[in-house]
Write an enzyme that holds these catalytic residues in place. Structure first.
Site, PDB file in Angstrom:
ATOM      1  N   HIS A  99      35.047  38.275  26.255  1.00 40.22           N
ATOM      2  CA  HIS A  99      34.358  37.052  26.648  1.00 40.22           C
ATOM      3  C   HIS A  99      32.989  36.965  25.966  1.00 40.22           C
ATOM      4  CE1 HIS A  99      32.833  39.806  29.934  1.00 40.22           C
ATOM      5  NE2 HIS A  99      31.715  39.309  29.479  1.00 40.22           N
TER       6      HIS A  99
HETATM    7  P1  TYD Z   1      34.100  40.525  33.876  1.00 33.04           P
HETATM    8  O1  TYD Z   1      32.719  40.076  33.548  1.00 33.04           O
HETATM    9  O2  TYD Z   1      35.234  39.718  33.345  1.00 33.04           O
HETATM   10  O3  TYD Z   1      34.271  42.070  33.470  1.00 33.04           O
HETATM   11  P2  TYD Z   1      34.567  42.850  32.095  1.00 33.04           P
HETATM   12  O4  TYD Z   1      33.806  42.200  31.004  1.00 33.04           O
HETATM   13  O5  TYD Z   1      34.071  44.234  32.392  1.00 33.04           O
HETATM   14  O6  TYD Z   1      36.027  42.855  31.839  1.00 33.04           O
HETATM   15  O7  TYD Z   1      34.205  40.653  35.466  1.00 33.04           O
HETATM   16  C1  TYD Z   1      35.326  41.224  36.101  1.00 33.04           C
HETATM   17  C2  TYD Z   1      35.525  40.523  37.414  1.00 33.04           C
HETATM   18  O8  TYD Z   1      34.392  40.707  38.277  1.00 33.04           O
HETATM   19  C3  TYD Z   1      35.721  39.012  37.291  1.00 33.04           C
HETATM   20  O9  TYD Z   1      36.718  38.605  38.233  1.00 33.04           O
HETATM   21  C4  TYD Z   1      34.393  38.421  37.708  1.00 33.04           C
HETATM   22  C5  TYD Z   1      33.843  39.451  38.675  1.00 33.04           C
HETATM   23  N1  TYD Z   1      32.372  39.560  38.641  1.00 33.04           N
HETATM   24  C6  TYD Z   1      31.611  39.070  39.684  1.00 33.04           C
HETATM   25  O10 TYD Z   1      32.139  38.521  40.679  1.00 33.04           O
HETATM   26  N2  TYD Z   1      30.254  39.185  39.638  1.00 33.04           N
HETATM   27  C7  TYD Z   1      29.621  39.782  38.581  1.00 33.04           C
HETATM   28  O11 TYD Z   1      28.360  39.890  38.564  1.00 33.04           O
HETATM   29  C8  TYD Z   1      30.416  40.284  37.494  1.00 33.04           C
HETATM   30  C9  TYD Z   1      29.788  40.938  36.303  1.00 33.04           C
HETATM   31  C10 TYD Z   1      31.787  40.153  37.567  1.00 33.04           C
END
Ligand code: TYD
Length: 135
Positions: free
Chosen positions: A53
């Site tokens: 992302h």
């Molecule tokens: P994501 O940012 O997609 O993680 P990564 O880049 O490590 O794969 O986040 C994973 C999940 O956690 C997604 O469902 C969103 C949730 N999330 C929150 O609710 N609050 C936050 O501050 C973060 C960073 C993620």
């Protein structure tokens, strides 16, 4: 520092091999933004690629407080870089609009200092949408 590109910030450490070490992050001093949110990730399996992302507005400084974490980044112009966080004093500054894939070594712990509260609308989760976005 130039805030428009991903880069490693070298944080100082205080201590010794006999007593252990401490590293300090302070907003607007060695972290180039106000910190609104802190999160950490752990127990990520080694065969998983996380990330996938980019963010419209969010800036981050990211540490591997334990283990090794590898970031592959790409900006909107197609400039690709690899950053290996292999020491707790290395912070990866990510400005807005950087696509990233993240790999973790066994038992790695990622600590993120973030400039904004969580907002799913700030995410690009589709690479083509990210590349086509005109800020
Ligand atoms: P994501 O940012 O997609 O993680 P990564 O880049 O490590 O794969 O986040 C994973 C999940 O956690 C997604 O469902 C969103 C949730 N999330 C929150 O609710 N609050 C936050 O501050 C973060 C960073 C993620």
């Amino acid at each position: 520092m130039k805030k428009n590109k991903p880069q490693i910030i070298a944080f100082n450490k205080i201590g010794s091999s006999e007593l252990g070490y401490i590293t300090i992050a302070e907003e607007q001093k060695n972290v180039p933004f106000d910190i609104q949110r802190v999160y950490w990730t752990y127990y990520t399996p080694q065969d998983v690629i996380r990330g996938g992302h980019a963010h419209k507005k969010l800036q981050q400084v990211i540490f591997a407080v334990s283990g090794v974490i590898t970031f592959n980044t790409e900006d909107k112009e197609g400039n690709k870089e690899t950053f290996v966080l292999d020491h707790p004093t290395k912070g990866l500054y990510l400005p807005e609009l950087i696509w990233r894939d993240i790999k973790f070594s066994h038992s790695a712990v990622l600590l993120c200092l973030a400039s904004e509260l969580y907002d799913e609308k700030d995410y690009f989760r589709d690479f083509e949408e990210f590349k086509n976005y005109v800020p």
